[in-house]
Design a protein around this motif. Structure first.
Motif, PDB file in Angstrom:
ATOM      1  N   ASN A  58       1.087  -1.278  -0.130  1.00  0.00           N
ATOM      2  CA  ASN A  58       0.247   0.326  -0.185  1.00  0.00           C
ATOM      3  C   ASN A  58       0.722   1.844   0.100  1.00  0.00           C
ATOM      4  O   ASN A  58       0.386   2.055  -0.287  1.00  0.00           O
ATOM      5  CB  ASN A  58      -1.098   0.144   1.220  1.00  0.00           C
ATOM      6  CG  ASN A  58      -1.924  -1.256   0.761  1.00  0.00           C
ATOM      7  OD1 ASN A  58      -2.921  -1.022   0.397  1.00  0.00           O
ATOM      8  ND2 ASN A  58      -2.586  -1.170   2.011  1.00  0.00           N
ATOM      9  N   PHE A  61       2.202   1.746  -3.616  1.00  0.00           N
ATOM     10  CA  PHE A  61       1.240   2.382  -4.332  1.00  0.00           C
ATOM     11  C   PHE A  61       0.762   3.913  -3.873  1.00  0.00           C
ATOM     12  O   PHE A  61       0.287   4.658  -5.172  1.00  0.00           O
ATOM     13  CB  PHE A  61       0.209   1.148  -4.242  1.00  0.00           C
ATOM     14  CG  PHE A  61      -1.281   2.001  -5.264  1.00  0.00           C
ATOM     15  CD1 PHE A  61      -1.839   1.283  -6.365  1.00  0.00           C
ATOM     16  CD2 PHE A  61      -2.968   2.721  -4.074  1.00  0.00           C
ATOM     17  CE1 PHE A  61      -2.759   2.173  -6.817  1.00  0.00           C
ATOM     18  CE2 PHE A  61      -3.427   3.225  -4.697  1.00  0.00           C
ATOM     19  CZ  PHE A  61      -3.927   3.053  -6.034  1.00  0.00           C
ATOM     20  N   GLY A  62       0.918   3.817  -3.060  1.00  0.00           N
ATOM     21  CA  GLY A  62       0.158   5.256  -2.636  1.00  0.00           C
ATOM     22  C   GLY A  62       1.285   6.554  -2.944  1.00  0.00           C
ATOM     23  O   GLY A  62       1.382   7.045  -3.460  1.00  0.00           O
ATOM     24  N   GLY A  64       3.469   6.006  -5.537  1.00  0.00           N
ATOM     25  CA  GLY A  64       3.132   5.984  -7.138  1.00  0.00           C
ATOM     26  C   GLY A  64       2.149   6.992  -7.639  1.00  0.00           C
ATOM     27  O   GLY A  64       2.327   7.535  -8.336  1.00  0.00           O
ATOM     28  N   VAL A  65       0.872   6.927  -7.067  1.00  0.00           N
ATOM     29  CA  VAL A  65       0.218   7.783  -7.734  1.00  0.00           C
ATOM     30  C   VAL A  65       0.354   8.811  -7.082  1.00  0.00           C
ATOM     31  O   VAL A  65      -0.102   9.775  -7.896  1.00  0.00           O
ATOM     32  CB  VAL A  65      -1.554   7.165  -6.406  1.00  0.00           C
ATOM     33  CG1 VAL A  65      -2.414   8.144  -6.697  1.00  0.00           C
ATOM     34  CG2 VAL A  65      -1.571   6.372  -6.772  1.00  0.00           C
ATOM     35  N   GLY A  66       0.560   9.216  -5.832  1.00  0.00           N
ATOM     36  CA  GLY A  66       1.522  10.424  -5.515  1.00  0.00           C
ATOM     37  C   GLY A  66       2.574  11.225  -6.074  1.00  0.00           C
ATOM     38  O   GLY A  66       2.380  12.283  -6.123  1.00  0.00           O
ATOM     39  N   LEU A  68       3.382  10.937  -8.883  1.00  0.00           N
ATOM     40  CA  LEU A  68       1.511  11.324 -10.439  1.00  0.00           C
ATOM     41  C   LEU A  68       1.223  11.970 -10.487  1.00  0.00           C
ATOM     42  O   LEU A  68       1.204  13.131 -11.109  1.00  0.00           O
ATOM     43  CB  LEU A  68       1.547  10.424 -10.790  1.00  0.00           C
ATOM     44  CG  LEU A  68       1.612   8.957 -11.661  1.00  0.00           C
ATOM     45  CD1 LEU A  68       0.328   8.131 -11.987  1.00  0.00           C
ATOM     46  CD2 LEU A  68       2.179   9.049 -13.265  1.00  0.00           C
ATOM     47  N   LEU A  69       0.275  12.126  -8.960  1.00  0.00           N
ATOM     48  CA  LEU A  69       0.145  13.703  -8.840  1.00  0.00           C
ATOM     49  C   LEU A  69       0.845  15.233  -7.804  1.00  0.00           C
ATOM     50  O   LEU A  69       0.160  16.238  -8.705  1.00  0.00           O
ATOM     51  CB  LEU A  69      -1.110  13.342  -7.537  1.00  0.00           C
ATOM     52  CG  LEU A  69      -2.006  12.628  -7.661  1.00  0.00           C
ATOM     53  CD1 LEU A  69      -2.801  12.612  -6.928  1.00  0.00           C
ATOM     54  CD2 LEU A  69      -2.996  13.191  -8.870  1.00  0.00           C
ATOM     55  N   SER A  89      10.279  11.619  -9.399  1.00  0.00           N
ATOM     56  CA  SER A  89       8.862  10.534  -8.237  1.00  0.00           C
ATOM     57  C   SER A  89       9.834   9.045  -8.694  1.00  0.00           C
ATOM     58  O   SER A  89       9.458   8.116  -7.359  1.00  0.00           O
ATOM     59  CB  SER A  89       7.434  10.740  -9.003  1.00  0.00           C
ATOM     60  OG  SER A  89       6.971  11.963  -8.650  1.00  0.00           O
TER      61      SER A  89
END
Length: 162
Positions: A58, A61-62, A64-66, A68-69, A89
């Motif tokens: 988790n 995943f967090g 990775g998404v963070g 991108l944002l 990133s």
């Protein structure tokens, strides 16, 4: 890209104007495909294998998404190209995975993960990004956007043409 460079498109209004149509497109596509399936035989799914989840799944995943944002924010604050934000990133993700998995799970570390990547696809997209960046630096994108703006009077029609 040309509208973004010209400052005519920003993140907030773009998300506000595109989120609902995107959800509607997804819902319509799911409804059509569900209707096509009808009462066909259900798909049998084998029971999942008992496996140990990798530690920190988790967290990765967090991050990775963070990451991108984080790219648009990074670009707005530093005025560097988005590629620099993506590389930052990726470096953070690499560092976290290497520290998280240590020597106990070498196949989850970044060098092993990089062996499973589609190199040709990555090089293709990197080439596209480099070509667009080169055109931006040379002023081609700005000239093209100004030419299109004089050619097409409506912003909505200009977005459709692009």
């Amino acid at each position: 890209t040309m509208l973004w460079i010209g400052g005519q498109v920003t993140v907030g209004p773009l998300v506000a104007n595109v989120l609902l149509p995107s959800i509607m497109c997804t819902a319509v596509a799911v409804a059509i495909e569900s209707a096509k399936l009808g009462d066909s035989a259900p798909i049998s799914v084998p029971p999942p294998e008992k496996s140990i989840k990798p530690r920190g799944q988790n967290l990765i995943f967090g991050v990775g998404v963070g990451g991108l944002l984080f790219v648009p924010i990074f670009k707005s604050v530093t005025h560097l190209p988005p590629v620099a934000g993506m590389l930052l990133s990726l470096g953070a993700l690499w560092s976290i995975t290497d520290r998280l998995h240590g020597e106990d799970a070498p196949k989850l570390k970044m060098p092993e993960s990089l062996k499973r990547i589609d190199t040709a696809g990555c090089l293709f997209f990197m080439g596209i990004l480099m070509a667009v960046s080169a055109m931006q630096e040379a002023g081609v994108l700005k000239s093209l956007s100004e030419f299109l703006a004089t050619l097409v009077s409506s912003d909505a029609l200009l977005a459709t043409v692009i």
